[in-house]
Design a protein around this motif. Structure first.
Motif, short mmCIF file in Angstrom:
data_model
loop_
_atom_site.label_atom_id
_atom_site.label_comp_id
_atom_site.label_asym_id
_atom_site.label_seq_id
_atom_site.Cartn_x
_atom_site.Cartn_y
_atom_site.Cartn_z
N VAL A 42 68.97 37.98 16.28
CA VAL A 42 68.96 37.49 14.89
C VAL A 42 70.32 37.71 14.24
O VAL A 42 70.87 36.81 13.58
CB VAL A 42 67.85 38.20 14.09
CG1 VAL A 42 68.01 37.91 12.60
CG2 VAL A 42 66.48 37.75 14.56
N LEU A 43 70.88 38.91 14.40
CA LEU A 43 72.19 39.19 13.79
C LEU A 43 73.28 38.29 14.37
O LEU A 43 74.14 37.79 13.65
CB LEU A 43 72.55 40.66 14.00
CG LEU A 43 71.73 41.70 13.22
CD1 LEU A 43 72.18 43.10 13.58
CD2 LEU A 43 71.86 41.48 11.72
N GLN A 44 73.23 38.10 15.68
CA GLN A 44 74.24 37.27 16.34
C GLN A 44 74.14 35.81 15.89
O GLN A 44 75.15 35.17 15.56
CB GLN A 44 74.08 37.38 17.86
CG GLN A 44 75.09 36.58 18.66
CD GLN A 44 76.51 37.12 18.53
OE1 GLN A 44 76.72 38.25 18.10
NE2 GLN A 44 77.49 36.29 18.89
N LEU A 45 72.93 35.29 15.86
CA LEU A 45 72.74 33.88 15.52
C LEU A 45 73.00 33.60 14.03
O LEU A 45 73.42 32.50 13.66
CB LEU A 45 71.32 33.44 15.88
CG LEU A 45 71.00 33.42 17.39
CD1 LEU A 45 69.53 33.13 17.61
CD2 LEU A 45 71.87 32.39 18.10
N SER A 46 72.76 34.60 13.20
CA SER A 46 72.96 34.41 11.76
C SER A 46 74.40 34.61 11.33
O SER A 46 74.77 34.29 10.20
CB SER A 46 72.06 35.37 10.97
OG SER A 46 72.45 36.72 11.20
N GLY A 47 75.21 35.17 12.24
CA GLY A 47 76.60 35.44 11.90
C GLY A 47 76.77 36.62 10.96
O GLY A 47 77.82 36.76 10.32
N ALA A 48 75.77 37.48 10.89
CA ALA A 48 75.84 38.66 10.02
C ALA A 48 76.84 39.67 10.56
O ALA A 48 77.21 39.65 11.74
CB ALA A 48 74.46 39.30 9.90
N SER A 49 77.28 40.56 9.70
CA SER A 49 78.24 41.59 10.10
C SER A 49 77.63 42.48 11.18
O SER A 49 76.46 42.86 11.11
CB SER A 49 78.62 42.44 8.89
OG SER A 49 79.37 43.58 9.28
N SER A 50 78.44 42.82 12.17
CA SER A 50 77.97 43.68 13.25
C SER A 50 77.64 45.09 12.74
O SER A 50 76.89 45.83 13.39
CB SER A 50 79.02 43.77 14.36
OG SER A 50 80.24 44.29 13.87
#
Length: 201
Positions: free
Chosen positions: A110-118
């Motif tokens: 989800v984080l990777q696909l949404s482009g959210a901060s690591s």
């Protein structure tokens, strides 16, 4: 429900809780968790290096995979089973942590696909850890709920002080594993001593 029935129900619940703890103590989980405390702390510390390098979210899965592998091997080699058969309690532990891994992988995606901060991976990891530890508190040993609450605090502070977020997670994991593990280890040694004394008599 009358008073007698309620008391009988409570007695059954107490017996189940005690038997669960007895099972964990008897099958050497105290030693396993004490070692897991240091392995998990080291894995969390590795997250700090990934933060500093500002690497993508999937990079966190590398140290976590290494930690998971070491933890699994420790369980396989150090757990004392009755005639090589897993106990009911052990099956419950495996179930809880398989669910933990699945949700960590889903959160990573989800984080990777949404482009959210690591940097958000650490609070997510703390939240998932807290939920899993809370499940252990409900199923096995209520004191684990204290450590689940610790992960809630870590989850909040991780967003406020990201520079030390993985150290906070590491400390939380160390406390969660080492303190109950040490308690069970001492209890197991005490039982073994009592058993040896009984044989002598």
């Amino acid at each position: 429900m009358d008073k007698d029935t309620a008391e009988q129900a409570l007695a059954i619940i107490r017996d189940v809780i005690q038997n669960t703890r007895d099972d964990l103590v008897a099958h050497n989980w105290g030693v396993i968790w004490m070692i897991h405390a240091f392995v998990n702390f080291a894995g969390a510390a590795a997250g700090t290096m990934i933060d500093r390098q500002e690497l993508p979210v999937p990079w966190y899965l590398i140290p976590l995979s290494v930690v998971a592998l070491i933890d699994i091997l420790l369980v396989l080699f150090l757990t004392e089973r009755d005639r090589g058969v897993r106990s009911f309690v052990e099956w419950q532990l495996w179930g809880i942590w398989v669910v933990f891994i699945v949700f960590i992988l889903a959160g990573t995606a989800v984080l990777q696909l949404s482009g959210a901060s690591s940097l958000l991976f650490c609070p997510l990891f703390a939240m998932t850890s807290g939920l899993s530890v809370a499940m252990m508190g409900i199923v096995f040993y209520r004191r684990f709920l204290i450590y689940a609450a610790m992960f809630v605090v870590v989850m909040v502070f991780a967003t406020m002080v990201p520079s030390v977020q993985w150290w906070l997670v590491g400390v939380a994991w160390w406390c969660t594993m080492f303190i109950p593990g040490l308690s069970m280890y001492r209890e197991r040694k005490g039982r073994q001593q009592e058993s040896d004394d009984a044989r002598i008599l």
